[in-house]
Design an enzyme around this catalytic site. Structure first.
Site, PDB file in Angstrom:
ATOM      1  N   LYS A 122      -7.567  -3.221   2.358  1.00  0.00           N
ATOM      2  CA  LYS A 122      -6.335  -2.586   2.826  1.00  0.00           C
ATOM      3  C   LYS A 122      -5.983  -3.093   4.221  1.00  0.00           C
ATOM      4  CE  LYS A 122      -9.070   1.535   3.974  1.00  0.00           C
ATOM      5  NZ  LYS A 122      -9.237   2.986   3.739  1.00  0.00           N
ATOM      6  N   PHE A 158      -1.877   0.107 -10.595  1.00  0.00           N
ATOM      7  CA  PHE A 158      -2.391  -1.131 -10.012  1.00  0.00           C
ATOM      8  C   PHE A 158      -3.681  -1.622 -10.666  1.00  0.00           C
ATOM      9  CE2 PHE A 158      -2.953   2.324  -6.781  1.00  0.00           C
ATOM     10  CZ  PHE A 158      -4.298   2.616  -7.007  1.00  0.00           C
ATOM     11  N   LYS A 180       0.864  -1.183   0.000  1.00  0.00           N
ATOM     12  CA  LYS A 180       0.000   0.000   0.000  1.00  0.00           C
ATOM     13  C   LYS A 180       0.898   1.230   0.000  1.00  0.00           C
ATOM     14  CE  LYS A 180      -3.980   2.094   2.272  1.00  0.00           C
ATOM     15  NZ  LYS A 180      -3.541   3.465   1.971  1.00  0.00           N
ATOM     16  N   ARG A 231     -16.933   1.121  -2.830  1.00  0.00           N
ATOM     17  CA  ARG A 231     -15.944   0.516  -1.948  1.00  0.00           C
ATOM     18  C   ARG A 231     -16.144  -0.986  -2.042  1.00  0.00           C
ATOM     19  NH1 ARG A 231     -12.665   3.120   1.392  1.00  0.00           N
ATOM     20  NH2 ARG A 231     -13.821   5.080   1.192  1.00  0.00           N
TER      21      ARG A 231
END
Length: 363
Positions: free
Chosen positions: A264, A187, A115, A258
């Site tokens: 994450k 990504f 991340k 989302r």
């Protein structure tokens, strides 16, 4: 996998604002009426179909154009500038966002990557845009070999722990200053008709043939399980990295939501607050800012001084700025414990509190 709900349909005759490119369409073509028995909008060279609407006047209308690249069995969203007009106060690119990882998820077989603490950026084939739909003015040399027909989702990255430097470069009016120190860490490629693995491979193949020092296709490693997550998280954080991201294998790109297929993982929490004032510095910080006085989304006020460098103490973020900070937990009074300043968020205009799991609030 759980079945996703289909998109809402437009109300007949509802007045909406749509555009493929807000800069290129004449003003009279930016507004259309939905016919009484149709949801197809005509009037210029490309017909547009409304597939999702916001609660008032289509504040977040999503359209499909004839030139879209669709994923199998999914209503895909894609258009030239991938941004909405700002006349109703609802700008933004509909990028895919992540949920937080929880212990009930088995990560084995998911794709794992670092991340990054960079600036989220969406390449639409012509320009970079932030999550809020603000254009980033990259110099021509930076985007010289970028694709015109492939959308790219990633982050403009300066380095681990250097979020503020990335923001400073991107928001500068001098486009020739500092961009050569950034890389675009890719990504995903939202409009490629394929599963996640094939989308990433297609992007890697493109840049193998069109090399540029300013692009890096982020490495993804197959996760072996929860122990593997813990090992990699410790390794990344030891290197001053922010954490990990995991992506479900063969997953779609879920526009404007989302997604449960993107998670994450961090050992600390981060959130956004608005700067409302300053505390005077003491000791070595006499004469400069000692801490930023901030207000959380919930209204709680707190101060954060840790993380500010000498330059930021002399020229602190302006009142009204949105900053990102990290912390370990919330105190009994609801304030962040051991907050650390990370940087100014130029892609957000409101504070946003962290969502802590049960047992972590008010400890």
């Amino acid at each position: 996998m759980p079945r996703r709900k289909g998109p809402k349909r437009a109300a007949a005759g509802e007045d909406i604002t749509l555009t493929k490119n807000a800069d290129s369409l004449p003003e009279e073509k930016k507004r259309r009426k939905v016919d009484s028995d149709k949801t197809e909008l005509k009037g210029d060279s490309t017909s547009m179909t409304v597939v999702e609407a916001g609660p008032a006047g289509f504040k977040s209308a999503i359209v499909i154009t004839d030139s879209d690249v669709k994923l199998p069995g999914r209503k895909q969203v894609s258009y030239e500038d991938f941004t909405y007009l700002k006349d109703k106060g609802q700008p933004g690119t509909q990028v895919m966002l992540a949920h937080k990882y929880t212990d009930d998820v088995d990560p084995k077989g998911w794709w794992m990557s670092e991340k990054l603490d960079g600036l989220r950026a969406f390449w639409n084939g012509n320009n970079f845009y932030s999550r809020l739909g603000n254009k980033f003015y990259a110099p021509e040399y930076f985007t010289k070999n970028f694709p015109k027909d492939i959308q790219l989702d990633g982050e403009l990255f300066f380095g681990r722990g250097e979020f503020s430097k990335a923001v400073s470069i991107v928001k500068s009016k001098d486009v020739d200053k500092g961009w050569d120190k950034l890389t675009f860490e890719i990504f995903d490629a939202p409009n490629i008709k394929a599963e996640f693995e094939d989308r990433i491979e297609a992007v890697a193949d493109y840049f193998e043939k069109n090399r540029t020092p300013y692009v890096h296709v982020l490495e993804h490693v197959l996760c072996k399980g929860k122990d593997n997550i813990e090992q990699q998280l410790k390794r990344v954080e030891t290197l001053s990295g922010e954490g990990l991201m995991i992506r479900e294998a063969k997953s779609d790109y879920d526009f404007g939501t989302r997604s449960k297929t993107l998670l994450k993982i961090k050992s600390f929490y981060d959130a956004e607050a608005i700067v409302i004032g300053y505390e005077k510095g003491k000791g070595r910080n006499t004469g400069v800012v000692g801490a930023l006085c901030c207000r959380m989304e919930c209204g709680t006020k707190f101060s954060v001084g840790s993380g500010l460098n000498d330059k930021e103490r002399k020229n602190p973020p302006k009142k009204g700025s949105i900053i990102t900070y990290k912390f370990q937990e919330l105190t009994k009074s609801g304030k962040p414990r051991f907050p650390t300043y990370i940087g100014v968020r130029i892609d957000m205009d409101k504070p946003k509190d962290a969502v802590l799991p049960a047992g972590k609030n008010n400890e």
